[in-house]
Design an enzyme around this catalytic site. Structure first.
Site, PDB file in Angstrom:
ATOM      1  N   ASN A 142       2.095   8.707   5.187  1.00 32.10           N
ATOM      2  CA  ASN A 142       3.426   7.977   5.408  1.00 32.10           C
ATOM      3  C   ASN A 142       3.748   6.926   6.429  1.00 32.10           C
ATOM      4  OD1 ASN A 142       3.021   9.937   7.060  1.00 32.10           O
ATOM      5  ND2 ASN A 142       4.979  10.337   7.524  1.00 32.10           N
ATOM      6  N   ASP A 189       1.082  -1.137   0.142  1.00 31.23           N
ATOM      7  CA  ASP A 189       0.075  -0.055   0.073  1.00 31.23           C
ATOM      8  C   ASP A 189       0.937   1.284  -0.077  1.00 31.23           C
ATOM      9  OD1 ASP A 189      -2.507   0.866  -0.178  1.00 31.23           O
ATOM     10  OD2 ASP A 189      -2.647   1.139   2.067  1.00 31.23           O
ATOM     11  N   LYS A 197       5.338  25.854  16.835  1.00 31.86           N
ATOM     12  CA  LYS A 197       5.079  26.948  15.794  1.00 31.86           C
ATOM     13  C   LYS A 197       4.121  26.236  14.799  1.00 31.86           C
ATOM     14  CE  LYS A 197       9.416  28.558  14.431  1.00 31.86           C
ATOM     15  NZ  LYS A 197      10.831  28.573  14.444  1.00 31.86           N
ATOM     16  N   CYS A 223       8.000  13.092   8.734  1.00 29.90           N
ATOM     17  CA  CYS A 223       7.734  14.297   9.141  1.00 29.90           C
ATOM     18  C   CYS A 223       8.782  14.968  10.209  1.00 29.90           C
ATOM     19  CB  CYS A 223       6.441  14.576  10.136  1.00 29.90           C
ATOM     20  SG  CYS A 223       6.286  13.215  11.570  1.00 29.90           S
ATOM     21  N   GLU A 252       0.746  14.262  21.048  1.00 32.09           N
ATOM     22  CA  GLU A 252       0.126  12.836  21.194  1.00 32.09           C
ATOM     23  C   GLU A 252       1.009  12.062  21.962  1.00 32.09           C
ATOM     24  OE1 GLU A 252      -0.505  11.865  16.872  1.00 32.09           O
ATOM     25  OE2 GLU A 252      -2.513  12.080  17.228  1.00 32.09           O
ATOM     26  N   LYS A 308     -10.415   8.992   8.887  1.00 32.44           N
ATOM     27  CA  LYS A 308     -10.376   8.959   7.319  1.00 32.44           C
ATOM     28  C   LYS A 308      -8.923   8.875   7.166  1.00 32.44           C
ATOM     29  CE  LYS A 308      -9.362  11.852   4.179  1.00 32.44           C
ATOM     30  NZ  LYS A 308      -8.709  11.033   3.577  1.00 32.44           N
ATOM     31  N   PRO A 309      -8.521   7.662   6.497  1.00 30.78           N
ATOM     32  CA  PRO A 309      -7.160   7.576   6.100  1.00 30.78           C
ATOM     33  C   PRO A 309      -7.032   8.273   4.960  1.00 30.78           C
ATOM     34  CG  PRO A 309      -8.296   5.431   5.293  1.00 30.78           C
ATOM     35  CD  PRO A 309      -9.424   6.385   6.049  1.00 30.78           C
ATOM     36  N   SER A 310      -5.581   8.458   4.624  1.00 31.94           N
ATOM     37  CA  SER A 310      -5.328   8.886   3.105  1.00 31.94           C
ATOM     38  C   SER A 310      -5.712   8.132   2.057  1.00 31.94           C
ATOM     39  CB  SER A 310      -3.664   9.085   3.195  1.00 31.94           C
ATOM     40  OG  SER A 310      -3.227   9.361   1.821  1.00 31.94           O
ATOM     41  N   THR A 317      -2.978  21.917   5.012  1.00 36.30           N
ATOM     42  CA  THR A 317      -4.128  21.182   5.504  1.00 36.30           C
ATOM     43  C   THR A 317      -4.660  21.647   6.802  1.00 36.30           C
ATOM     44  OG1 THR A 317      -3.513  19.654   4.022  1.00 36.30           O
ATOM     45  CG2 THR A 317      -5.592  18.961   5.122  1.00 36.30           C
ATOM     46  N   GLU A 345      -0.814  17.584  13.949  1.00 38.41           N
ATOM     47  CA  GLU A 345       0.509  17.231  13.942  1.00 38.41           C
ATOM     48  C   GLU A 345       0.956  17.276  12.488  1.00 38.41           C
ATOM     49  OE1 GLU A 345       2.418  15.939  16.091  1.00 38.41           O
ATOM     50  OE2 GLU A 345       0.911  15.118  17.792  1.00 38.41           O
ATOM     51  N   GLY A 389       3.551  19.361   9.414  1.00 36.91           N
ATOM     52  CA  GLY A 389       5.003  19.284   8.745  1.00 36.91           C
ATOM     53  C   GLY A 389       6.159  19.945   9.629  1.00 36.91           C
ATOM     54  N   GLU A 420       8.849  22.061   2.978  1.00 37.20           N
ATOM     55  CA  GLU A 420       9.148  20.480   3.422  1.00 37.20           C
ATOM     56  C   GLU A 420       8.978  19.778   1.788  1.00 37.20           C
ATOM     57  OE1 GLU A 420       5.678  18.632   5.250  1.00 37.20           O
ATOM     58  OE2 GLU A 420       7.023  17.670   6.500  1.00 37.20           O
TER      59      GLU A 420
HETATM   60  P1  NAD Z   1      -2.139  16.140   3.581  1.00 41.62           P
HETATM   61  O1  NAD Z   1      -2.220  17.124   4.190  1.00 41.62           O
HETATM   62  O2  NAD Z   1      -2.273  16.328   2.027  1.00 41.62           O
HETATM   63  O3  NAD Z   1      -3.313  14.926   3.873  1.00 41.62           O
HETATM   64  C1  NAD Z   1      -3.359  14.267   5.162  1.00 41.62           C
HETATM   65  C2  NAD Z   1      -4.802  14.110   5.141  1.00 41.62           C
HETATM   66  O4  NAD Z   1      -5.752  14.964   5.205  1.00 41.62           O
HETATM   67  C3  NAD Z   1      -5.216  13.022   4.091  1.00 41.62           C
HETATM   68  O5  NAD Z   1      -6.183  11.976   4.811  1.00 41.62           O
HETATM   69  C4  NAD Z   1      -6.088  13.991   3.268  1.00 41.62           C
HETATM   70  O6  NAD Z   1      -7.258  13.065   2.620  1.00 41.62           O
HETATM   71  C5  NAD Z   1      -6.797  14.738   4.292  1.00 41.62           C
HETATM   72  N1  NAD Z   1      -7.252  16.078   3.708  1.00 41.62           N
HETATM   73  C6  NAD Z   1      -6.646  16.720   2.683  1.00 41.62           C
HETATM   74  N2  NAD Z   1      -7.281  18.009   2.511  1.00 41.62           N
HETATM   75  C7  NAD Z   1      -8.431  18.041   3.552  1.00 41.62           C
HETATM   76  C8  NAD Z   1      -9.233  18.734   4.142  1.00 41.62           C
HETATM   77  N3  NAD Z   1      -9.503  20.029   3.214  1.00 41.62           N
HETATM   78  N4  NAD Z   1     -10.032  18.834   5.045  1.00 41.62           N
HETATM   79  C9  NAD Z   1      -9.653  17.435   5.543  1.00 41.62           C
HETATM   80  N5  NAD Z   1      -8.854  16.563   5.644  1.00 41.62           N
HETATM   81  C10 NAD Z   1      -8.290  16.979   4.309  1.00 41.62           C
HETATM   82  O7  NAD Z   1      -0.683  15.347   3.918  1.00 41.62           O
HETATM   83  P2  NAD Z   1      -0.200  14.147   3.325  1.00 41.62           P
HETATM   84  O8  NAD Z   1       0.670  14.248   2.030  1.00 41.62           O
HETATM   85  O9  NAD Z   1      -0.925  12.849   3.189  1.00 41.62           O
HETATM   86  O10 NAD Z   1       1.135  13.644   4.203  1.00 41.62           O
HETATM   87  C11 NAD Z   1       2.164  14.262   4.279  1.00 41.62           C
HETATM   88  C12 NAD Z   1       2.357  15.350   5.374  1.00 41.62           C
HETATM   89  O11 NAD Z   1       1.880  15.124   6.590  1.00 41.62           O
HETATM   90  C13 NAD Z   1       3.888  16.109   5.524  1.00 41.62           C
HETATM   91  O12 NAD Z   1       3.718  17.469   5.423  1.00 41.62           O
HETATM   92  C14 NAD Z   1       4.174  15.419   6.588  1.00 41.62           C
HETATM   93  O13 NAD Z   1       5.063  16.221   7.516  1.00 41.62           O
HETATM   94  C15 NAD Z   1       2.799  15.556   7.648  1.00 41.62           C
HETATM   95  N6  NAD Z   1       3.201  14.450   8.767  1.00 41.62           N
HETATM   96  C16 NAD Z   1       3.335  14.986   9.983  1.00 41.62           C
HETATM   97  C17 NAD Z   1       3.354  14.152  11.148  1.00 41.62           C
HETATM   98  C18 NAD Z   1       3.434  14.635  12.576  1.00 41.62           C
HETATM   99  O14 NAD Z   1       3.181  13.987  13.250  1.00 41.62           O
HETATM  100  N7  NAD Z   1       3.433  15.883  12.792  1.00 41.62           N
HETATM  101  C19 NAD Z   1       3.355  12.757  10.951  1.00 41.62           C
HETATM  102  C20 NAD Z   1       3.245  12.297   9.631  1.00 41.62           C
HETATM  103  C21 NAD Z   1       2.927  13.073   8.467  1.00 41.62           C
END
Ligand code: NAD
Length: 489
Positions: free
Chosen positions: A153, A94, A456, A285, A463, A176-178, A233, A251, A253, A386
């Site tokens: 990720n 996946d 920031k 991240c 968490e 809601k997963p990615s 987002t 949580e 970027g 990022e």
């Molecule tokens: P993303 O923000 O594009 O998407 C994350 C989730 O949000 C997905 O499930 C997506 O479908 C959903 N989403 C998108 N638009 C939305 C909206 N308008 N309303 C509600 N939900 C919405 O991020 P990504 O590309 O899936 O993941 C990468 C990012 O995640 C990187 O910036 C990374 O740093 C961050 N991340 C942060 C942590 C942390 O713990 N700080 C951990 C892992 C990843």
């Protein structure tokens, strides 16, 4: 599951097929479609919230003693461990992450359920010492329906990090997963159900962010949102939550500084910097994306790093010797490559990598070479934005004050690392760095019981550990009168 069948999702007792609309999961190792899941839409959100609200109100879950809730959480953890190999394999297909990393993520998912089960066993309310003829206490209460939204990720691990404490606190959860990695969340829902979690307390909606994600955040029945993903987002979600006055956990970027002082253990520092950026192909991240090396050591250190980078084994996720797998999708690889182009245009020198690997076995997947760049100022886009890929920028620094200023010179504040032989200095610098986690003479360690989150633009809330349980609880204070006489004015 086969690539042809569409896996349905479930709202309460009802299976939904998405009316034929689906999301395909693609194996990043070779670009093949490995499965399809029915696609939820905003319309499904209304039904899922109704079912979750009903389950929250009518099932005994929220009223159970926490130590009794713990037995179900332990059972979920046990079942995840029992299915470890299958789940890790599916996770590899996946997400495209190397199998070893996937096994680690599945293990962690199980640990989250076990850990929050154990916290339930020992959770105590606060009793305040009396200041009058009453007895007062503060209790943790669940919010009701919690929306958990996760990125691609770290599937199953990121999901368990939210679902386990949210359930432990007595909530109902809609996850809601990615859209990039929907498969593991559906497996988690199945395992929770088989472990005896009352129906409706966990619903998984595989759908798109702007559709299902946005509808969840707006829905009046959703009382709290826990989000992991990109900062833009997160900002959009926080805007809606702010208007609705509901709490959010964010949580987001990072652009973490990784600092090497000239008194560091050289070999350990090289290894730490290498794994800090190229682990998970930089799709982490907390990846140490900005390397700061003290000027007196800079040339020797970067030369050694470049030599080690040339030896990183980029390969198929299922090959045991693979150290770095592909990126999650073709579009994401194009984005990463685009940043390397920008770095070149801004005057950066690519010391190693900077392209797609020249290996026929990898030709159909979304691989990118581990890349090291120097010659950019900290203000360059490649140093500020990022990239979320295997791209490291190297910058020299003079002294503590200089590296603190440059390290903090970013909108982000998720993590930071440093290598030094001087622990007094490490302590001083750690206190000055604006980051939710600081690693000294190590990097990317994480502990289930140690709080995690960002300063920031890297987030709000924490968490893991007890903080993770608090995030999903609201406090209610209760007073019992002990008066002998009636209250008077
Ligand atoms: P993303 O923000 O594009 O998407 C994350 C989730 O949000 C997905 O499930 C997506 O479908 C959903 N989403 C998108 N638009 C939305 C909206 N308008 N309303 C509600 N939900 C919405 O991020 P990504 O590309 O899936 O993941 C990468 C990012 O995640 C990187 O910036 C990374 O740093 C961050 N991340 C942060 C942590 C942390 O713990 N700080 C951990 C892992 C990843």
């Amino acid at each position: 599951m086969t690539a042809e069948t569409i896996q349905p999702f479930r709202i309460g007792a009802e299976w939904r097929d998405g009316g034929g609309e689906c999301i395909r999961s693609v194996y990043a190792g070779d670009g093949s479609v490995i499965g399809a899941v029915a696609r939820a839409t905003a319309r499904d959100v209304d039904d899922a919230v109704e079912v979750a609200e009903k389950a929250f109100r009518t099932s005994p879950w929220r009223k159970l003693r926490p130590d009794v809730r713990a037995t179900t959480l332990y059972e979920i953890g046990r079942r995840i461990t029992a299915e470890r190999q299958d789940l890790a394999h599916l996770q590899m297909l996946d997400s495209g992450k190397p199998l070893k990393e996937c096994q680690h993520m599945v293990d962690n998912a199980a640990y989250f359920f076990r850990y929050y089960a154990a916290l339930c066993e020992t959770w105590q309310n606060e009793v305040t010492s009396p200041r009058g003829d009453y007895f007062s206490m503060s209790l943790a209460e669940p919010f009701g329906v919690v929306a958990a939204i996760t990125p691609w990720n770290s599937p199953i691990m990121a999901e368990a990090q939210k679902v386990a404490p949210a359930l432990a606190a007595g909530n109902a959860v809609i996850l809601k997963p990615s859209e990039e990695t929907p498969l593991l969340a559906l497996q988690l829902a199945r395992i929770c159900s088989e472990a005896g979690l009352p129906e409706g307390l966990l619903t998984v909606l595989p759908g798109y962010g702007e559709d299902v994600g946005a509808a969840l955040v707006k829905h009046p029945g959703v009382r709290m949102v826990s989000f992991t993903g990109g900062t833009d987002t997160g900002r959009a979600i926080a805007g809606v939550a702010g208007t609705r006055l509901i709490p959010v956990g964010l949580e987001l970027g990072g652009k973490s500084p990784h600092i090497v002082f000239d008194d560091a253990d050289f070999e350990k520092a090289v290894g730490g910097v290498l794994s800090g950026i190229f682990g998970s192909a930089g799709q982490s991240c907390v990846a140490g994306t900005r390397l700061f090396v003290q000027k007196s050591l800079y040339g020797r250190f970067v030369d050694a790093l470049v030599e080690r980078t040339k030896k990183v084994r980029v390969g198929l996720p299922d090959h045991p010797a693979t150290q770095m797998g592909p990126l999650v999708s073709k579009a994401h690889r194009a984005r990463v490559a685009g940043y390397v182009d920008i770095a070149r245009q801004e005057g950066g020198r690519v010391l190693v990598g900077g392209g797609i690997p020249d290996d026929a076995k990898l030709a159909n997947g979304w691989f990118y070479q581990p890349t090291v760049i120097e010659g950019l100022p900290n203000t360059a886009r490649a140093c500020q934005e990022e990239i979320f890929g295997p791209v490291l920028v190297c910058l020299p620094f003079e002294d503590e004050a200089d590296v603190i200023a440059q390290g903090n010179g970013t909108v982000f504040g998720l993590a930071a690392g440093m290598w030094t032989g001087d622990y007094a200095r490490a302590w001083r610098v750690a206190r000055e760095l604006e980051a939710g986690s600081v690693w000294i003479n190590t990097y990317k360690q994480s502990h289930i019981a140690t709080a995690f989150g960002g300063f920031k633009a890297s987030g709000i809330g924490r968490e893991k550990g007890f903080h993770g349980l608090r995030l999903y609880s609201q406090v209610k204070s209760v007073f019992f009168g002990m008066h002998d006489k009636p209250l008077g004015l």
